[in-house]
Design a protein around this motif. Structure first.
Motif, PDB file in Angstrom:
ATOM      1  N   SER A 205       0.948  -1.316  -0.518  1.00 23.72           N
ATOM      2  CA  SER A 205      -0.513   0.225  -0.582  1.00 23.72           C
ATOM      3  C   SER A 205       0.856   1.623  -0.107  1.00 23.72           C
ATOM      4  O   SER A 205       0.546   2.426   0.821  1.00 23.72           O
ATOM      5  CB  SER A 205      -0.958   0.006   1.547  1.00 23.72           C
ATOM      6  OG  SER A 205      -1.647  -1.445   0.612  1.00 23.72           O
ATOM      7  N   ARG A 206       1.796   0.708  -0.175  1.00 27.80           N
ATOM      8  CA  ARG A 206       2.799   2.452  -1.406  1.00 27.80           C
ATOM      9  C   ARG A 206       2.898   3.303  -1.578  1.00 27.80           C
ATOM     10  O   ARG A 206       2.961   3.005  -3.458  1.00 27.80           O
ATOM     11  CB  ARG A 206       4.477   1.873  -0.545  1.00 27.80           C
ATOM     12  CG  ARG A 206       4.580   1.647   0.376  1.00 27.80           C
ATOM     13  CD  ARG A 206       6.410   1.414   0.424  1.00 27.80           C
ATOM     14  NE  ARG A 206       6.539   0.249   0.988  1.00 27.80           N
ATOM     15  CZ  ARG A 206       7.567  -0.579   0.891  1.00 27.80           C
ATOM     16  NH1 ARG A 206       8.390  -0.307   0.266  1.00 27.80           N
ATOM     17  NH2 ARG A 206       8.543  -1.296   1.899  1.00 27.80           N
ATOM     18  N   LEU A 207       1.251   4.042  -2.200  1.00 28.10           N
ATOM     19  CA  LEU A 207       0.748   4.204  -3.431  1.00 28.10           C
ATOM     20  C   LEU A 207       1.613   5.216  -4.092  1.00 28.10           C
ATOM     21  O   LEU A 207       1.165   5.724  -5.484  1.00 28.10           O
ATOM     22  CB  LEU A 207      -0.637   4.815  -3.218  1.00 28.10           C
ATOM     23  CG  LEU A 207      -1.952   3.536  -2.662  1.00 28.10           C
ATOM     24  CD1 LEU A 207      -2.682   3.933  -2.573  1.00 28.10           C
ATOM     25  CD2 LEU A 207      -1.349   2.465  -3.124  1.00 28.10           C
ATOM     26  N   ASP A 208       2.276   5.871  -3.231  1.00 26.70           N
ATOM     27  CA  ASP A 208       3.251   6.767  -3.388  1.00 26.70           C
ATOM     28  C   ASP A 208       4.117   6.284  -5.023  1.00 26.70           C
ATOM     29  O   ASP A 208       4.436   7.087  -5.816  1.00 26.70           O
ATOM     30  CB  ASP A 208       3.517   8.256  -2.421  1.00 26.70           C
ATOM     31  CG  ASP A 208       2.751   8.948  -2.641  1.00 26.70           C
ATOM     32  OD1 ASP A 208       1.523   9.134  -3.493  1.00 26.70           O
ATOM     33  OD2 ASP A 208       2.745   9.874  -0.955  1.00 26.70           O
ATOM     34  N   GLU A 209       4.794   5.656  -4.224  1.00 28.23           N
ATOM     35  CA  GLU A 209       5.656   4.516  -4.626  1.00 28.23           C
ATOM     36  C   GLU A 209       5.465   4.465  -5.841  1.00 28.23           C
ATOM     37  O   GLU A 209       5.864   4.012  -7.292  1.00 28.23           O
ATOM     38  CB  GLU A 209       6.489   3.789  -3.418  1.00 28.23           C
ATOM     39  CG  GLU A 209       7.628   3.035  -4.104  1.00 28.23           C
ATOM     40  CD  GLU A 209       8.276   1.321  -2.933  1.00 28.23           C
ATOM     41  OE1 GLU A 209       9.069   1.083  -3.791  1.00 28.23           O
ATOM     42  OE2 GLU A 209       7.726   2.212  -1.755  1.00 28.23           O
ATOM     43  N   VAL A 210       4.116   2.915  -6.227  1.00 28.65           N
ATOM     44  CA  VAL A 210       3.754   2.758  -6.930  1.00 28.65           C
ATOM     45  C   VAL A 210       3.510   3.754  -8.489  1.00 28.65           C
ATOM     46  O   VAL A 210       4.025   3.217  -9.639  1.00 28.65           O
ATOM     47  CB  VAL A 210       2.941   2.274  -6.609  1.00 28.65           C
ATOM     48  CG1 VAL A 210       1.973   1.519  -8.145  1.00 28.65           C
ATOM     49  CG2 VAL A 210       2.899   0.499  -5.737  1.00 28.65           C
ATOM     50  N   GLN A 211       3.188   4.707  -8.311  1.00 30.57           N
ATOM     51  CA  GLN A 211       2.437   6.027  -9.099  1.00 30.57           C
ATOM     52  C   GLN A 211       3.886   6.697  -9.632  1.00 30.57           C
ATOM     53  O   GLN A 211       4.309   6.329 -10.974  1.00 30.57           O
ATOM     54  CB  GLN A 211       1.591   6.777  -8.258  1.00 30.57           C
ATOM     55  CG  GLN A 211       0.948   8.036  -9.347  1.00 30.57           C
ATOM     56  CD  GLN A 211      -0.062   8.239  -8.709  1.00 30.57           C
ATOM     57  OE1 GLN A 211       0.002   8.773  -7.440  1.00 30.57           O
ATOM     58  NE2 GLN A 211      -0.150   8.826  -9.011  1.00 30.57           N
ATOM     59  N   LYS A 212       5.175   6.538  -8.723  1.00 35.75           N
ATOM     60  CA  LYS A 212       6.241   6.479  -9.197  1.00 35.75           C
ATOM     61  C   LYS A 212       7.211   5.497 -10.207  1.00 35.75           C
ATOM     62  O   LYS A 212       7.713   6.299 -11.023  1.00 35.75           O
ATOM     63  CB  LYS A 212       7.548   7.446  -8.068  1.00 35.75           C
ATOM     64  CG  LYS A 212       9.066   7.543  -8.521  1.00 35.75           C
ATOM     65  CD  LYS A 212      10.038   7.852  -6.944  1.00 35.75           C
ATOM     66  CE  LYS A 212      10.850   8.206  -7.637  1.00 35.75           C
ATOM     67  NZ  LYS A 212      12.399   8.296  -7.340  1.00 35.75           N
ATOM     68  N   LEU A 213       6.747   4.623  -9.572  1.00 32.52           N
ATOM     69  CA  LEU A 213       7.827   3.590 -10.898  1.00 32.52           C
ATOM     70  C   LEU A 213       6.639   3.552 -12.157  1.00 32.52           C
ATOM     71  O   LEU A 213       7.210   2.963 -13.149  1.00 32.52           O
ATOM     72  CB  LEU A 213       7.093   2.589 -10.050  1.00 32.52           C
ATOM     73  CG  LEU A 213       8.606   2.108  -8.893  1.00 32.52           C
ATOM     74  CD1 LEU A 213       8.038   1.058  -8.146  1.00 32.52           C
ATOM     75  CD2 LEU A 213      10.179   1.662  -9.409  1.00 32.52           C
ATOM     76  N   LEU A 214       5.094   3.935 -11.922  1.00 41.39           N
ATOM     77  CA  LEU A 214       4.586   3.722 -13.138  1.00 41.39           C
ATOM     78  C   LEU A 214       4.193   4.729 -14.245  1.00 41.39           C
ATOM     79  O   LEU A 214       4.291   4.234 -15.119  1.00 41.39           O
ATOM     80  CB  LEU A 214       2.893   3.282 -12.574  1.00 41.39           C
ATOM     81  CG  LEU A 214       2.605   1.954 -11.927  1.00 41.39           C
ATOM     82  CD1 LEU A 214       1.430   2.086 -11.806  1.00 41.39           C
ATOM     83  CD2 LEU A 214       3.065   0.400 -12.694  1.00 41.39           C
ATOM     84  N   GLU A 215       5.024   6.214 -13.259  1.00 46.62           N
ATOM     85  CA  GLU A 215       4.882   7.205 -14.059  1.00 46.62           C
ATOM     86  C   GLU A 215       6.262   6.524 -15.330  1.00 46.62           C
ATOM     87  O   GLU A 215       5.433   7.506 -16.680  1.00 46.62           O
ATOM     88  CB  GLU A 215       5.440   8.527 -13.709  1.00 46.62           C
ATOM     89  CG  GLU A 215       4.041   8.827 -12.972  1.00 46.62           C
ATOM     90  CD  GLU A 215       3.956   9.863 -11.393  1.00 46.62           C
ATOM     91  OE1 GLU A 215       4.988  10.373 -11.169  1.00 46.62           O
ATOM     92  OE2 GLU A 215       2.594  10.386 -11.369  1.00 46.62           O
ATOM     93  N   GLY A 216       7.179   6.714 -15.003  1.00 46.07           N
ATOM     94  CA  GLY A 216       7.851   6.494 -15.747  1.00 46.07           C
ATOM     95  C   GLY A 216       7.965   5.318 -17.221  1.00 46.07           C
ATOM     96  O   GLY A 216       9.087   5.220 -17.835  1.00 46.07           O
ATOM     97  N   GLY A 217       7.225   3.893 -16.358  1.00 50.32           N
ATOM     98  CA  GLY A 217       7.697   2.795 -17.371  1.00 50.32           C
ATOM     99  C   GLY A 217       6.728   3.500 -19.073  1.00 50.32           C
ATOM    100  O   GLY A 217       5.570   4.534 -18.649  1.00 50.32           O
ATOM    101  N   PRO A 218       7.470   2.635 -19.523  1.00 50.32           N
ATOM    102  CA  PRO A 218       6.201   2.412 -21.007  1.00 50.32           C
ATOM    103  C   PRO A 218       4.392   2.072 -21.036  1.00 50.32           C
ATOM    104  O   PRO A 218       4.111   1.357 -20.586  1.00 50.32           O
ATOM    105  CB  PRO A 218       7.200   1.207 -21.951  1.00 50.32           C
ATOM    106  CG  PRO A 218       7.509   0.053 -20.337  1.00 50.32           C
ATOM    107  CD  PRO A 218       7.754   1.434 -19.384  1.00 50.32           C
ATOM    108  N   THR A 219       4.595   3.197 -21.816  1.00 52.01           N
ATOM    109  CA  THR A 219       2.627   2.804 -21.564  1.00 52.01           C
ATOM    110  C   THR A 219       2.103   1.658 -22.436  1.00 52.01           C
ATOM    111  O   THR A 219       1.387   0.705 -21.737  1.00 52.01           O
ATOM    112  CB  THR A 219       2.188   3.846 -22.339  1.00 52.01           C
ATOM    113  OG1 THR A 219       1.924   3.512 -23.930  1.00 52.01           O
ATOM    114  CG2 THR A 219       2.650   5.279 -21.929  1.00 52.01           C
ATOM    115  N   GLY A 220       3.051   1.135 -22.727  1.00 52.12           N
ATOM    116  CA  GLY A 220       2.513  -0.487 -23.740  1.00 52.12           C
ATOM    117  C   GLY A 220       2.661  -1.159 -22.963  1.00 52.12           C
ATOM    118  O   GLY A 220       2.587  -3.248 -23.409  1.00 52.12           O
ATOM    119  N   HIS A 221       3.164  -2.099 -21.635  1.00 49.64           N
ATOM    120  CA  HIS A 221       3.431  -3.083 -21.039  1.00 49.64           C
ATOM    121  C   HIS A 221       2.224  -3.691 -20.683  1.00 49.64           C
ATOM    122  O   HIS A 221       2.078  -2.527 -20.004  1.00 49.64           O
ATOM    123  CB  HIS A 221       4.851  -2.051 -20.290  1.00 49.64           C
ATOM    124  CG  HIS A 221       5.452  -3.717 -19.535  1.00 49.64           C
ATOM    125  ND1 HIS A 221       5.272  -4.058 -18.272  1.00 49.64           N
ATOM    126  CD2 HIS A 221       6.775  -4.275 -19.765  1.00 49.64           C
ATOM    127  CE1 HIS A 221       5.901  -5.206 -18.323  1.00 49.64           C
ATOM    128  NE2 HIS A 221       7.034  -5.524 -18.677  1.00 49.64           N
TER     129      HIS A 221
END
Length: 188
Positions: A41-57
Motif C-alpha cells: 500500500s505504498r501508493l506514492d511509490e507505485v505511482q512514481k514507478l508507473l509514471e516512468g514506465g512504457p505505456t504499452g507494457h
C-alpha cells in the motif's frame, strides 16, 4: 522470474532483494517493484514507478489500472485494463479488472460480456485440471471437453489439437470428427 514467483508466494522481502540490483529501465523489473509497493500500500511509490514506465507494457498497464481502482478512478482503470488487453487479449487479470470497473461505471452489458469471457477461461482451466487426473488421458469425453472449451474461446489451433488427441484415443469418435470438420477453415 524468480522474483515473480516469490512475489506470488507473498515473500516480498526476498523478491525485493532480487530486484534491487535491476535498473528501472527494465519494464518487467519496474512492474514487479511496483507490484510489491502496491502489496504494501505504498501508493506514492507505485505511482512514481508507473509514471516512468512504457505505456504499452502489459504488467505496467495492469498496475496502472489497479492503482486507478484504488484511487477511485474507474474510467482511468478501464483505459488501462483495455490497454493491457490490447497487448494480451487473454489476460484474466485485465479481463476481471475491466469487468469490475465497467460495472462500476454503469456499463453492465459490457461488463457482462467480459464476465462471460472470464467464465469461459475458468471453464477451460477446470477442464484442463480435470484432464490431468489419472485415467483422464484415455477418456475421449474429457479430452473433447477441453477441446470444446478452447473452441468456445476462439482458440482454434488448440481446439483442433485436443480434438485430434481425442481421435487418437477413439478414431471413431463422431463428435471429435464433426468438430474437426467444423474447425477446418478457422485460422490458427
Amino acid at each position: 522470474a524468480l522474483a515473480g514467483v516469490l512475489l506470488r508466494s507473498n515473500q516480498l522481502e526476498e523478491a525485493e532483494d532480487l530486484l534491487r540490483p535491476l535498473h528501472d529501465s527494465d519494464p518487467d523489473a519496474r512492474a514487479l517493484k511496483a507490484r510489491i509497493a502496491l502489496s504494501r500500500s505504498r501508493l506514492d511509490e507505485v505511482q512514481k514507478l508507473l509514471e516512468g514506465g512504457p505505456t504499452g507494457h502489459v504488467g505496467l498497464a495492469l498496475l496502472r489500472g489497479q492503482l486507478a481502482v484504488r484511487l477511485n478512478d474507474p474510467a482511468a482503470a478501464a483505459r488501462q485494463f483495455r490497454l493491457a488487453l490490447k497487448s494480451d487479449p487473454a489476460n484474466r487479470e485485465a479481463l476481471q479488472g475491466l469487468a469490475l470497473v465497467l460495472k462500476a461505471l454503469g456499463q453492465s452489458d459490457q461488463a457482462a460480456a467480459y464476465q462471460a469471457e472470464i467464465e469461459r477461461w475458468r471453464t477451460l482451466t477446470t477442464r484442463l485440471e480435470t484432464a490431468r487426473e489419472p485415467g483422464s488421458r484415455r477418456d475421449p469425453g474429457r479430452i473433447r471437453g477441453v477441446a470444446a472449451a478452447c473452441e468456445d474461446l476462439g482458440r482454434w489451433a488448440e481446439a483442433r489439437a485436443w480434438y485430434r488427441l481425442a481421435l487418437e484415443i477413439d478414431p471413431l469418435d463422431a463428435a471429435a470428427q464433426q468438430a474437426l470438420y467444423r474447425l477446418r477453415d478457422r485460422s490458427p
